[in-house]
Scaffold this motif. Sequence first.
Motif, mmCIF file in Angstrom:
data_model
loop_
_atom_site.group_PDB
_atom_site.id
_atom_site.type_symbol
_atom_site.label_atom_id
_atom_site.label_comp_id
_atom_site.label_asym_id
_atom_site.label_seq_id
_atom_site.Cartn_x
_atom_site.Cartn_y
_atom_site.Cartn_z
ATOM 1 N N TRP A 156 43.611 50.439 38.699
ATOM 2 C CA TRP A 156 44.837 50.936 39.322
ATOM 3 C C TRP A 156 45.749 49.800 39.781
ATOM 4 O O TRP A 156 46.896 50.048 40.164
ATOM 5 C CB TRP A 156 44.489 51.806 40.534
ATOM 6 C CG TRP A 156 43.790 53.080 40.192
ATOM 7 C CD1 TRP A 156 43.664 53.629 38.952
ATOM 8 C CD2 TRP A 156 43.124 53.968 41.093
ATOM 9 N NE1 TRP A 156 42.958 54.807 39.004
ATOM 10 C CE2 TRP A 156 42.600 55.043 40.321
ATOM 11 C CE3 TRP A 156 42.905 53.975 42.456
ATOM 12 C CZ2 TRP A 156 41.898 56.091 40.884
ATOM 13 C CZ3 TRP A 156 42.195 55.028 43.025
ATOM 14 C CH2 TRP A 156 41.702 56.072 42.251
ATOM 15 N N MET A 157 45.241 48.578 39.768
ATOM 16 C CA MET A 157 45.997 47.446 40.310
ATOM 17 C C MET A 157 46.910 46.836 39.261
ATOM 18 O O MET A 157 46.685 46.978 38.052
ATOM 19 C CB MET A 157 45.033 46.373 40.839
ATOM 20 C CG MET A 157 44.129 46.838 41.960
ATOM 21 S SD MET A 157 42.993 45.519 42.474
ATOM 22 C CE MET A 157 41.995 46.388 43.689
ATOM 23 N N SER A 158 47.915 46.135 39.738
ATOM 24 C CA SER A 158 48.781 45.371 38.843
ATOM 25 C C SER A 158 47.988 44.197 38.274
ATOM 26 O O SER A 158 46.982 43.779 38.864
ATOM 27 C CB SER A 158 49.995 44.851 39.608
ATOM 28 O OG SER A 158 49.584 43.934 40.625
ATOM 29 N N PRO A 159 48.412 43.657 37.138
ATOM 30 C CA PRO A 159 47.660 42.543 36.544
ATOM 31 C C PRO A 159 47.466 41.365 37.492
ATOM 32 O O PRO A 159 46.381 40.776 37.549
ATOM 33 C CB PRO A 159 48.513 42.163 35.328
ATOM 34 C CG PRO A 159 49.227 43.419 34.960
ATOM 35 C CD PRO A 159 49.497 44.110 36.254
ATOM 36 N N ALA A 160 48.495 41.006 38.246
ATOM 37 C CA ALA A 160 48.368 39.861 39.158
ATOM 38 C C ALA A 160 47.377 40.156 40.277
ATOM 39 O O ALA A 160 46.539 39.320 40.622
ATOM 40 C CB ALA A 160 49.740 39.517 39.743
ATOM 41 N N ARG A 161 47.474 41.361 40.859
ATOM 42 C CA ARG A 161 46.548 41.723 41.933
ATOM 43 C C ARG A 161 45.116 41.828 41.403
ATOM 44 O O ARG A 161 44.171 41.403 42.069
ATOM 45 C CB ARG A 161 46.991 43.061 42.552
ATOM 46 C CG ARG A 161 46.079 43.563 43.666
ATOM 47 C CD ARG A 161 46.037 42.607 44.843
ATOM 48 N NE ARG A 161 47.376 42.373 45.372
ATOM 49 C CZ ARG A 161 47.982 43.185 46.239
ATOM 50 N NH1 ARG A 161 47.384 44.278 46.672
ATOM 51 N NH2 ARG A 161 49.187 42.898 46.687
ATOM 52 N N ARG A 162 44.969 42.392 40.215
ATOM 53 C CA ARG A 162 43.630 42.514 39.644
ATOM 54 C C ARG A 162 43.029 41.134 39.393
ATOM 55 O O ARG A 162 41.835 40.925 39.639
ATOM 56 C CB ARG A 162 43.675 43.310 38.342
ATOM 57 C CG ARG A 162 42.342 43.335 37.629
ATOM 58 C CD ARG A 162 42.277 44.344 36.520
ATOM 59 N NE ARG A 162 40.951 44.339 35.912
ATOM 60 C CZ ARG A 162 40.474 45.309 35.151
ATOM 61 N NH1 ARG A 162 41.201 46.381 34.912
ATOM 62 N NH2 ARG A 162 39.264 45.230 34.641
ATOM 63 N N ALA A 163 43.805 40.190 38.905
ATOM 64 C CA ALA A 163 43.290 38.844 38.656
ATOM 65 C C ALA A 163 42.787 38.211 39.949
ATOM 66 O O ALA A 163 41.740 37.554 39.973
ATOM 67 C CB ALA A 163 44.368 37.982 38.015
ATOM 68 N N TRP A 164 43.527 38.432 41.049
ATOM 69 C CA TRP A 164 43.110 37.865 42.329
ATOM 70 C C TRP A 164 41.820 38.517 42.821
ATOM 71 O O TRP A 164 40.919 37.847 43.313
ATOM 72 C CB TRP A 164 44.223 38.046 43.363
ATOM 73 C CG TRP A 164 43.920 37.341 44.662
ATOM 74 C CD1 TRP A 164 44.190 36.040 44.983
ATOM 75 C CD2 TRP A 164 43.282 37.911 45.809
ATOM 76 N NE1 TRP A 164 43.751 35.757 46.247
ATOM 77 C CE2 TRP A 164 43.194 36.883 46.795
ATOM 78 C CE3 TRP A 164 42.773 39.179 46.103
ATOM 79 C CZ2 TRP A 164 42.620 37.108 48.034
ATOM 80 C CZ3 TRP A 164 42.204 39.390 47.348
ATOM 81 C CH2 TRP A 164 42.130 38.365 48.304
ATOM 82 N N VAL A 165 41.726 39.834 42.683
ATOM 83 C CA VAL A 165 40.521 40.551 43.129
ATOM 84 C C VAL A 165 39.316 40.162 42.272
ATOM 85 O O VAL A 165 38.197 40.021 42.777
ATOM 86 C CB VAL A 165 40.760 42.069 43.096
ATOM 87 C CG1 VAL A 165 39.469 42.829 43.400
ATOM 88 C CG2 VAL A 165 41.833 42.460 44.100
ATOM 89 N N GLU A 166 39.538 39.973 40.975
ATOM 90 C CA GLU A 166 38.453 39.513 40.109
ATOM 91 C C GLU A 166 37.956 38.137 40.561
ATOM 92 O O GLU A 166 36.757 37.863 40.571
ATOM 93 C CB GLU A 166 38.940 39.443 38.657
ATOM 94 C CG GLU A 166 39.224 40.783 38.004
ATOM 95 C CD GLU A 166 37.996 41.415 37.388
ATOM 96 O OE1 GLU A 166 36.876 40.991 37.714
ATOM 97 O OE2 GLU A 166 38.175 42.341 36.578
ATOM 98 N N THR A 167 38.886 37.263 40.939
ATOM 99 C CA THR A 167 38.501 35.948 41.459
ATOM 100 C C THR A 167 37.709 36.087 42.745
ATOM 101 O O THR A 167 36.708 35.383 42.954
ATOM 102 C CB THR A 167 39.759 35.091 41.708
ATOM 103 O OG1 THR A 167 40.488 34.946 40.492
ATOM 104 C CG2 THR A 167 39.376 33.710 42.233
ATOM 105 N N LEU A 168 38.115 37.003 43.610
ATOM 106 C CA LEU A 168 37.383 37.245 44.850
ATOM 107 C C LEU A 168 35.963 37.722 44.558
ATOM 108 O O LEU A 168 35.007 37.286 45.209
ATOM 109 C CB LEU A 168 38.130 38.280 45.699
ATOM 110 C CG LEU A 168 37.497 38.635 47.052
ATOM 111 C CD1 LEU A 168 37.454 37.418 47.964
ATOM 112 C CD2 LEU A 168 38.272 39.783 47.708
ATOM 113 N N GLY A 169 35.814 38.600 43.568
ATOM 114 C CA GLY A 169 34.485 39.069 43.193
ATOM 115 C C GLY A 169 33.609 37.953 42.659
ATOM 116 O O GLY A 169 32.415 37.867 42.984
ATOM 117 N N THR A 170 34.196 37.080 41.836
ATOM 118 C CA THR A 170 33.431 35.954 41.302
ATOM 119 C C THR A 170 33.003 35.004 42.415
ATOM 120 O O THR A 170 31.887 34.479 42.412
ATOM 121 C CB THR A 170 34.249 35.207 40.245
ATOM 122 O OG1 THR A 170 34.675 36.115 39.221
ATOM 123 C CG2 THR A 170 33.426 34.097 39.608
ATOM 124 N N CYS A 171 33.891 34.781 43.381
ATOM 125 C CA CYS A 171 33.535 33.934 44.524
ATOM 126 C C CYS A 171 32.401 34.559 45.335
ATOM 127 O O CYS A 171 31.544 33.843 45.870
ATOM 128 C CB CYS A 171 34.761 33.716 45.413
ATOM 129 S SG CYS A 171 36.032 32.665 44.693
#
Length: 357
Positions: A156-171
């Motif tokens: 449901w997120m925008s591409p930019a927001r999703r990329a940031w959340v994916e980075t948060l998950g990886t961290c």
Amino acid sequence: GVRVVAAFNPWDDHPDYDELADIIAAIDADAIMLDTLAEVPAELRAALDRRKPGVVLAPERRPEDRELALARSSWAQWYDLGPDGSEPGQPERAAILVVLETVILFAGVVSRYVFDAPLTWTDELASILFLWLAMLGAVIALRRGEHMRLATFLNWMSPARRAWVETLGTCTVVLFVAMLLLPSYDHIVDQWIVTTPALEWHDGVRVAAIGVGAVLMLAIALARLLERSSAAEVVSCVVLIAALVGALWFLKPVLMTLGNINLLIFFVGLVGLCVALGVPIAFSFGIATMGYLVLTTTAPLTIVVNRMDEGMSHIILLAVPLFVFLGALIEMTGLARAMADFLASLLGHVRGGLQYF
């Protein structure tokens, strides 16, 4: 600069390639992923060339030289995988372990029930290999992004927001695996003095699989950050996680007095948040368990590694490699396709017939 890739899953044995080509031309797609197909249908290539020349067809394995004119690409080429569509190195080692498990277990069964002369070391060696196989499987799943997770909210997120959340998950994955390193080493040291009864090996050889797996997963998670995330995204996620950890550490005296309420905080609240953010479910429970033990108890973190070891060391789990081998055997011999075709001929005409499979 945007490329449009359509996914085609040919459940029908005789799809209408002309109709498919019309759809591809209508949406102006650049490529088609041929899900479950190892080869490129020549009829599909011809239909596409009539309506929209140049569309790339990507089967699941790397095309042979004779097929390059038809396919022009493959999933393996897009993701830098091996010739058979698998990732070089790790899956081959995992396959070797599965074969070894199967051979060892089969030898143990034959010696016990056919020759009445049990090989006492077979179950022991199979258990050691199974723990290594399980951890190597976890590493491969992390590399391929195949750990079970919830991606509903991410979609449901925008591409930019999703990329940031994916980075948060990886961290978050990096944090959990990093916290696992020292307890894994301590567990190896503790188990090194234990000797297996039949093989007389140090048990540390077996439990070292957890430590090695943790190191490999940490390397993969860090490599993913370097490959897919910008420096700004990584820094912001690290700062956020550090602030959250610092706040929880500051509140540790309060958390110690809450008793069973901490179970709701960590295993409902924190796990739910991690799962909603797309963190793999296994790592969500892992980071919640680590946080609960560090912030609300005095128990050592080695208990986590100990429970992982115990959970993957049950003798009944040795049946899993045999099931995997049986499934591969059924697929290689064509029996799986024959069974599916037979059931389709019986139930394909029935409304909702797929559920009977």
